[in-house]
Motif scaffolding. Structure first.
Motif, PDB file in Angstrom:
ATOM      1  N   ALA A  56      46.566  52.189  48.701  1.00 28.21           N
ATOM      2  CA  ALA A  56      46.901  50.850  49.191  1.00 28.21           C
ATOM      3  C   ALA A  56      45.684  49.931  49.132  1.00 28.21           C
ATOM      4  N   ILE A  57      44.513  50.474  49.418  1.00 26.53           N
ATOM      5  CA  ILE A  57      43.284  49.666  49.370  1.00 26.53           C
ATOM      6  C   ILE A  57      42.998  49.233  47.936  1.00 26.53           C
ATOM      7  N   ALA A  58      43.094  50.159  46.979  1.00 26.99           N
ATOM      8  CA  ALA A  58      42.862  49.803  45.570  1.00 26.99           C
ATOM      9  C   ALA A  58      43.854  48.730  45.126  1.00 26.99           C
ATOM     10  N   HIS A  59      45.129  48.896  45.484  1.00 26.38           N
ATOM     11  CA  HIS A  59      46.155  47.922  45.111  1.00 26.38           C
ATOM     12  C   HIS A  59      45.848  46.553  45.721  1.00 26.38           C
ATOM     13  N   TYR A  60      45.509  46.524  47.004  1.00 22.99           N
ATOM     14  CA  TYR A  60      45.186  45.272  47.686  1.00 22.99           C
ATOM     15  C   TYR A  60      44.009  44.570  46.994  1.00 22.99           C
ATOM     16  N   LEU A  61      42.960  45.317  46.695  1.00 21.63           N
ATOM     17  CA  LEU A  61      41.781  44.714  46.067  1.00 21.63           C
ATOM     18  C   LEU A  61      42.104  44.157  44.687  1.00 21.63           C
ATOM     19  N   HIS A  62      42.942  44.855  43.910  1.00 19.19           N
ATOM     20  CA  HIS A  62      43.354  44.327  42.605  1.00 19.19           C
ATOM     21  C   HIS A  62      44.042  42.973  42.762  1.00 19.19           C
ATOM     22  N   LEU A  63      44.848  42.830  43.801  1.00 17.16           N
ATOM     23  CA  LEU A  63      45.587  41.585  44.018  1.00 17.16           C
ATOM     24  C   LEU A  63      44.729  40.474  44.622  1.00 17.16           C
ATOM     25  N   GLU A  64      43.838  40.828  45.548  1.00 14.97           N
ATOM     26  CA  GLU A  64      43.166  39.816  46.362  1.00 14.97           C
ATOM     27  C   GLU A  64      41.687  39.596  46.070  1.00 14.97           C
ATOM     28  N   ALA A  65      41.023  40.533  45.421  1.00 22.88           N
ATOM     29  CA  ALA A  65      39.568  40.424  45.284  1.00 22.88           C
ATOM     30  C   ALA A  65      39.098  40.036  43.885  1.00 22.88           C
ATOM     31  N   ALA A  66      40.017  39.888  42.950  1.00 22.82           N
ATOM     32  CA  ALA A  66      39.614  39.534  41.583  1.00 22.82           C
ATOM     33  C   ALA A  66      38.838  38.219  41.596  1.00 22.82           C
ATOM     34  N   GLY A  67      37.702  38.215  40.961  1.00 20.25           N
ATOM     35  CA  GLY A  67      36.878  37.008  40.877  1.00 20.25           C
ATOM     36  C   GLY A  67      35.977  36.787  42.083  1.00 20.25           C
TER      37      GLY A  67
END
Length: 138
Positions: A56-67
């Motif tokens: 869930a953490i990896a998925h969240y970061l892909h969605l929210e932390a890009a850039g």
């Protein structure tokens, strides 16, 4: 080994797990970031529900932390209670349209796995409300 994150000194902290966290986060290697967490580790993002577990953490970061680029500047060991150590780091989070002062609080277990990361924005409500995305000019 110099204690830095992408060339920025991580003052007061020489914990390899935390250094690896910020290096992987800034390189957008989110599976590596998530792998630093304990199996049921928790990410507490600002203004959102907790994100529990590595997948869930990896998925969240892909969605929210890009850039996003995290730039911790100073850190300290807050407490060592039982089998967990707690750290606090402060710095900036830079996003494509703005940057904000941030505090990160980490818990690490005896295996040096992250048990939690709490991310707090260090901005006043007025600063947050006054933020307006850049608009395309016609």
């Amino acid at each position: 080994m110099p204690h830095s994150v992408q060339g920025s000194p991580l003052l007061g902290i020489d914990e390899p797990t935390l250094i690896a966290y910020f290096a992987a986060l800034n390189d957008e290697r989110y599976e590596e970031v998530a792998a630093l967490f304990a199996e049921e580790g928790v990410l507490y993002p600002p203004f959102e529900e907790p994100v529990i577990g590595r997948g869930a953490i990896a998925h969240y970061l892909h969605l929210e932390a890009a850039g996003m680029r995290a730039e911790p500047r100073k850190g300290e060991l807050l407490a060592q209670e039982g089998t967990e150590r707690c750290y606090r780091l402060v710095g900036k989070a830079k996003l494509p349209l703005f940057s904000v002062n941030v505090a990160w609080q980490f818990g690490l277990n005896t295996e040096n796995q992250i048990t939690f990361v709490k991310v707090d924005l260090l901005a006043t409500l007025e600063e947050l409300f006054n933020y307006q995305p850049l608009r395309q000019q016609r």
